[in-house]
Design an enzyme around this catalytic site. Structure first.
Site, PDB file in Angstrom:
ATOM      1  CG  HIS A 185      96.907 -58.020 119.507  1.00  8.37           C
ATOM      2  ND1 HIS A 185      96.137 -57.939 118.361  1.00  8.37           N
ATOM      3  CD2 HIS A 185      96.185 -57.417 120.489  1.00  8.37           C
ATOM      4  CE1 HIS A 185      94.996 -57.337 118.647  1.00  8.37           C
ATOM      5  NE2 HIS A 185      95.008 -57.002 119.933  1.00  8.37           N
ATOM      6  CB  CYS A 186      99.796 -52.946 119.973  1.00  5.10           C
ATOM      7  SG  CYS A 186      99.931 -51.462 120.999  1.00  5.10           S
ATOM      8  N   GLY A 187      97.477 -53.916 122.425  1.00  9.38           N
ATOM      9  CA  GLY A 187      96.152 -53.590 122.943  1.00  9.38           C
ATOM     10  C   GLY A 187      95.835 -52.109 122.828  1.00  9.38           C
TER      11      GLY A 187
END
Length: 391
Positions: A189-191
């Site tokens: 999951h890429c912030g």
């Protein structure tokens, strides 16, 4: 000259902090001050901050900080997306206001005014594609197709049901606790994107990293050519050698040229240093993710394999230790034997040294070409996948 040393120390400290924060957990830095600085920046500083807040403001202050943490880290939010837009917009703004007056110049033509804008626009477009595209959400309608597309390896993936979505969990998928959905071929999951990186948008994410690396390199070189053009147009070398009598050599001229550049074009130099550092960091990320794609694995699977290998090693060591203990007990119960010499006992191999750990067997790795095609043309976008879904 004191100013030069201050700037140099500031640049080195900034580079050390960035490398420690982003790369400190890499195996190459294990046991080094960079790893300890990484822990302090990512966990230690925050723990000390929470203790300080709890001491000064009590439990209410701590709960307030934890609620902010929950909003920023445990649920989708656009904070880092806005920060990215602010960074790229602010950097381009400073480049335009500080350097466009020197374009066209001695080494750069006027076309770079437009190519720079186009390059930034393409970067933002790739950012939007990665942020708002479907990463490969697994649902009731397509779960059977993903189950057939990615078979279980029965090592790190086995047949089971997602406890949240209440559907069969395909191999290589993971339920993202932040987005609250199952994602096929889940990577992470890429912030920055406020989105998961999965089967359908890994190609956009890689293109984003590669393009921004090239964008930073382009900006660094362009600013360097602007400064080189100003040196040429203002005849700085000629003035230093003829009017000030400085020897015409790199060693003699370099300190004076650097001093002149820092005094007259410090903004461009700071932008160059910033872009150069970011380009180096992006190069590391590109190399890491490109290697994952060529091996047809993911960040999530890398951690799963590491956990599996560590578990196997501990299990093998436990069995070897139990066998050694059993042999020792049986030896004590048998007839007394002549004790082995201390020298021989010292060089005798420990049973734990013979422990063998089964290596990684990635059944999804089908060769560089096939692996790359799977990234560029995801399985869920192919005709065979869609035909299965329609049946």
């Amino acid at each position: 000259m004191a100013e030069h040393w201050v700037l140099a120390c500031h640049g080195l400290a900034t580079l050390l902090a960035l490398v420690s924060f982003l790369c400190g957990q890499w195996p190459i830095f294990q046991g080094t001050p960079i790893e300890r600085l990484h822990y302090f920046l990512t966990f230690g500083a925050y723990e000390y901050f929470l203790r300080f807040i709890g001491t000064v403001f009590g439990s209410k202050g701590t709960n307030f900080i934890l609620s902010i943490e929950h909003f920023c880290c445990d649920r989708p939010n656009p904070t880092l997306q806005v920060l990215y837009l602010a960074i790229i917009g602010g950097t381009y703004y400073f480049i335009v206001t500080s350097s466009f007056t020197y374009i066209p110049g001695y080494y750069l033509s006027e076309i770079h005014r437009y190519t720079s804008f186009l390059a930034v626009a393409v970067g933002v477009l790739l950012f939007l594609l990665t942020s708002f595209s479907d990463p490969g959400t697994v649902n009731v309608d397509n779960v059977s197709e993903y189950l057939s597309a990615y078979p279980y390896d029965n090592i790190i993936y086995a047949e089971k049901e997602c406890s949240t979505c209440k559907i069969p969990k395909p191999a290589r998928s993971k339920h993202c606790s932040i987005c609250d959905r199952c994602v096929a071929r889940f990577d992470h999951h890429c912030g920055w994107m406020n989105n998961c990186i999965g089967e359908r948008n890994t190609r956009y994410f890689l293109a984003f990293l590669l393009w921004h690396f090239l964008l930073c390199v382009y900006g660094t070189i362009a600013l360097g050519l602007v400064l080189a053009g100003r040196l040429k147009e203002l005849r700085v070398i000629y003035i230093l050698t003829v009017y000030y009598g400085i020897e015409n050599s790199f060693r003699s001229l370099a300190p004076h040229v650097v001093q002149w550049l820092l005094g007259s074009y410090n903004t461009q130099i700071l932008l160059m240093v910033f872009l150069a550092i970011v380009s180096l960091l992006l190069a590391g990320f590109i190399g890491y993710h490109a290697n994952l794609c060529l091996m047809n694995t993911t960040t999530n699977e890398t951690f799963k394999w590491q956990e599996y290998i560590n578990w196997q090693r501990k299990l093998s060591e436990a069995r070897a230790s139990a066998a050694a203990l059993k042999a020792s007990i049986s030896g004590m119960s048998s007839e007394a034997k002549r004790p082995a010499s201390k020298c021989k006992a010292f060089f005798q191999r420990s049973p734990l040294e013979d422990v063998e750990v089964v290596g990684k067997r990635n059944m999804y790795d089908k060769g560089y070409f096939h692996n790359l095609c799977e990234i560029i043309f995801p399985l869920s976008t192919r005709r065979s996948f869609l035909q299965k879904k329609s049946k």
